[in-house]
Scaffold this motif. Sequence first.
Motif, PDB file in Angstrom:
ATOM      1  N   HIS A   1       0.844  -1.185   0.000  1.00 41.03           N
ATOM      2  CA  HIS A   1       0.000   0.000   0.000  1.00 41.03           C
ATOM      3  C   HIS A   1       0.888   1.248   0.000  1.00 41.03           C
ATOM      4  N   ILE A   2       0.354   2.345  -0.518  1.00 44.54           N
ATOM      5  CA  ILE A   2       1.066   3.621  -0.540  1.00 44.54           C
ATOM      6  C   ILE A   2       0.228   4.654   0.197  1.00 44.54           C
ATOM      7  N   SER A   3       0.841   5.359   1.141  1.00 43.84           N
ATOM      8  CA  SER A   3       0.167   6.418   1.899  1.00 43.84           C
ATOM      9  C   SER A   3       1.185   7.476   2.292  1.00 43.84           C
ATOM     10  N   PRO A   4       0.696   8.682   2.601  1.00 44.59           N
ATOM     11  CA  PRO A   4       1.607   9.724   3.096  1.00 44.59           C
ATOM     12  C   PRO A   4       1.819   9.621   4.602  1.00 44.59           C
ATOM     13  N   ILE A   5       2.961  10.108   5.024  1.00 42.70           N
ATOM     14  CA  ILE A   5       3.254  10.276   6.451  1.00 42.70           C
ATOM     15  C   ILE A   5       3.001  11.745   6.763  1.00 42.70           C
ATOM     16  N   ALA A   6       2.327  12.010   7.889  1.00 38.98           N
ATOM     17  CA  ALA A   6       1.968  13.386   8.229  1.00 38.98           C
ATOM     18  C   ALA A   6       2.813  13.987   9.335  1.00 38.98           C
ATOM     19  N   ALA A   7       3.349  13.154  10.227  1.00 39.40           N
ATOM     20  CA  ALA A   7       4.052  13.703  11.386  1.00 39.40           C
ATOM     21  C   ALA A   7       4.949  12.641  12.007  1.00 39.40           C
ATOM     22  N   TYR A   8       5.833  13.134  12.872  1.00 43.98           N
ATOM     23  CA  TYR A   8       6.728  12.260  13.629  1.00 43.98           C
ATOM     24  C   TYR A   8       6.687  12.692  15.086  1.00 43.98           C
ATOM     25  N   ASN A   9       6.594  11.715  15.997  1.00 46.23           N
ATOM     26  CA  ASN A   9       6.638  11.984  17.429  1.00 46.23           C
ATOM     27  C   ASN A   9       7.938  11.409  17.966  1.00 46.23           C
ATOM     28  N   GLU A  10       8.855  12.294  18.320  1.00 53.71           N
ATOM     29  CA  GLU A  10      10.182  11.862  18.760  1.00 53.71           C
ATOM     30  C   GLU A  10      10.130  11.083  20.075  1.00 53.71           C
ATOM     31  N   ALA A  11       9.277  11.499  21.006  1.00 55.87           N
ATOM     32  CA  ALA A  11       9.211  10.837  22.317  1.00 55.87           C
ATOM     33  C   ALA A  11       8.828   9.364  22.203  1.00 55.87           C
ATOM     34  N   SER A  12       7.906   9.053  21.295  1.00 52.29           N
ATOM     35  CA  SER A  12       7.482   7.658  21.127  1.00 52.29           C
ATOM     36  C   SER A  12       8.134   6.990  19.919  1.00 52.29           C
ATOM     37  N   ASP A  13       8.908   7.742  19.136  1.00 49.86           N
ATOM     38  CA  ASP A  13       9.549   7.266  17.909  1.00 49.86           C
ATOM     39  C   ASP A  13       8.515   6.607  16.989  1.00 49.86           C
TER      40      ASP A  13
ATOM     41  N   PRO B   1      -8.297   4.425   9.644  1.00 49.34           N
ATOM     42  CA  PRO B   1      -8.095   5.802  10.092  1.00 49.34           C
ATOM     43  C   PRO B   1      -6.596   6.090  10.239  1.00 49.34           C
ATOM     44  N   PRO B   2      -6.231   7.356  10.419  1.00 52.71           N
ATOM     45  CA  PRO B   2      -4.821   7.667  10.670  1.00 52.71           C
ATOM     46  C   PRO B   2      -4.302   6.828  11.835  1.00 52.71           C
ATOM     47  N   VAL B   3      -3.028   6.415  11.730  1.00 48.10           N
ATOM     48  CA  VAL B   3      -2.471   5.538  12.756  1.00 48.10           C
ATOM     49  C   VAL B   3      -1.016   5.908  13.021  1.00 48.10           C
ATOM     50  N   TRP B   4      -0.639   5.906  14.310  1.00 52.07           N
ATOM     51  CA  TRP B   4       0.754   6.109  14.709  1.00 52.07           C
ATOM     52  C   TRP B   4       1.436   4.748  14.699  1.00 52.07           C
ATOM     53  N   VAL B   5       2.548   4.630  14.006  1.00 54.55           N
ATOM     54  CA  VAL B   5       3.272   3.365  13.883  1.00 54.55           C
ATOM     55  C   VAL B   5       4.708   3.555  14.352  1.00 54.55           C
ATOM     56  N   LYS B   6       5.195   2.624  15.156  1.00 59.51           N
ATOM     57  CA  LYS B   6       6.592   2.676  15.596  1.00 59.51           C
ATOM     58  C   LYS B   6       7.490   2.681  14.372  1.00 59.51           C
ATOM     59  N   THR B   7       8.538   3.488  14.432  1.00 59.42           N
ATOM     60  CA  THR B   7       9.438   3.629  13.289  1.00 59.42           C
ATOM     61  C   THR B   7      10.021   2.289  12.863  1.00 59.42           C
ATOM     62  N   GLU B   8      10.439   1.467  13.807  1.00 58.55           N
ATOM     63  CA  GLU B   8      11.025   0.179  13.448  1.00 58.55           C
ATOM     64  C   GLU B   8      10.009  -0.730  12.761  1.00 58.55           C
ATOM     65  N   GLU B   9       8.761  -0.728  13.214  1.00 59.32           N
ATOM     66  CA  GLU B   9       7.726  -1.543  12.572  1.00 59.32           C
ATOM     67  C   GLU B   9       7.435  -1.041  11.161  1.00 59.32           C
ATOM     68  N   LEU B  10       7.397   0.272  11.003  1.00 61.01           N
ATOM     69  CA  LEU B  10       7.170   0.851   9.683  1.00 61.01           C
ATOM     70  C   LEU B  10       8.328   0.504   8.753  1.00 61.01           C
TER      71      LEU B  10
ATOM     72  N   ASP C   1      -3.671   7.136   6.044  1.00 54.92           N
ATOM     73  CA  ASP C   1      -4.031   6.144   5.037  1.00 54.92           C
ATOM     74  C   ASP C   1      -4.981   6.750   4.016  1.00 54.92           C
ATOM     75  N   VAL C   2      -4.699   6.528   2.748  1.00 60.73           N
ATOM     76  CA  VAL C   2      -5.556   7.063   1.686  1.00 60.73           C
ATOM     77  C   VAL C   2      -6.872   6.294   1.598  1.00 60.73           C
ATOM     78  N   SER C   3      -6.957   5.153   2.240  1.00 60.12           N
ATOM     79  CA  SER C   3      -8.211   4.391   2.329  1.00 60.12           C
ATOM     80  C   SER C   3      -8.848   4.650   3.691  1.00 60.12           C
ATOM     81  N   ARG C   4      -9.072   5.907   3.987  1.00 58.79           N
ATOM     82  CA  ARG C   4      -9.509   6.269   5.334  1.00 58.79           C
ATOM     83  C   ARG C   4     -10.894   5.749   5.692  1.00 58.79           C
TER      84      ARG C   4
END
Length: 113
Positions: free
Chosen positions: A56-68, A81-90, A74-77
């Motif tokens: 799938h292809i979607s844009p990233i909107a933000a980064y939270n440094e405290a939680s990484d 819905p929008p989701v926060w994903v850990k950087t390593e999992e992403l 998601d374009v298929s909202r």
Amino acid sequence: MGQLLASYRTKVKVYHASDTSLAEFRRLAVENLKQPGNFVLINYLRRSIGQERGGHISPIAAYNEASDRFLILDVSRYKYPPVWVKTEELWQAMATQDSVSGKTRGFVLVSRE
């Protein structure tokens, strides 16, 4: 996708996960998001982050440094819905192989020319 975006008045840089690292992705994405009018698009395997289906292809909107974590819009909202994903999992979701190109998925940095 990179070639399509480059046909507009944009500067496009395509990164396959196999050609970069987790740390480089984090650094480049965060820096790009700080610039007004810039965008980060990701190509990732949904199953890797606990969703249904394949690539799938979607844009990233933000980064939270405290939680990484990165915020995926998601374009298929209607389904995701929008989701926060850990950087390593992403990163792991982007480091999967695309069955069409045979290359790893990755991310695209888009900015004005």
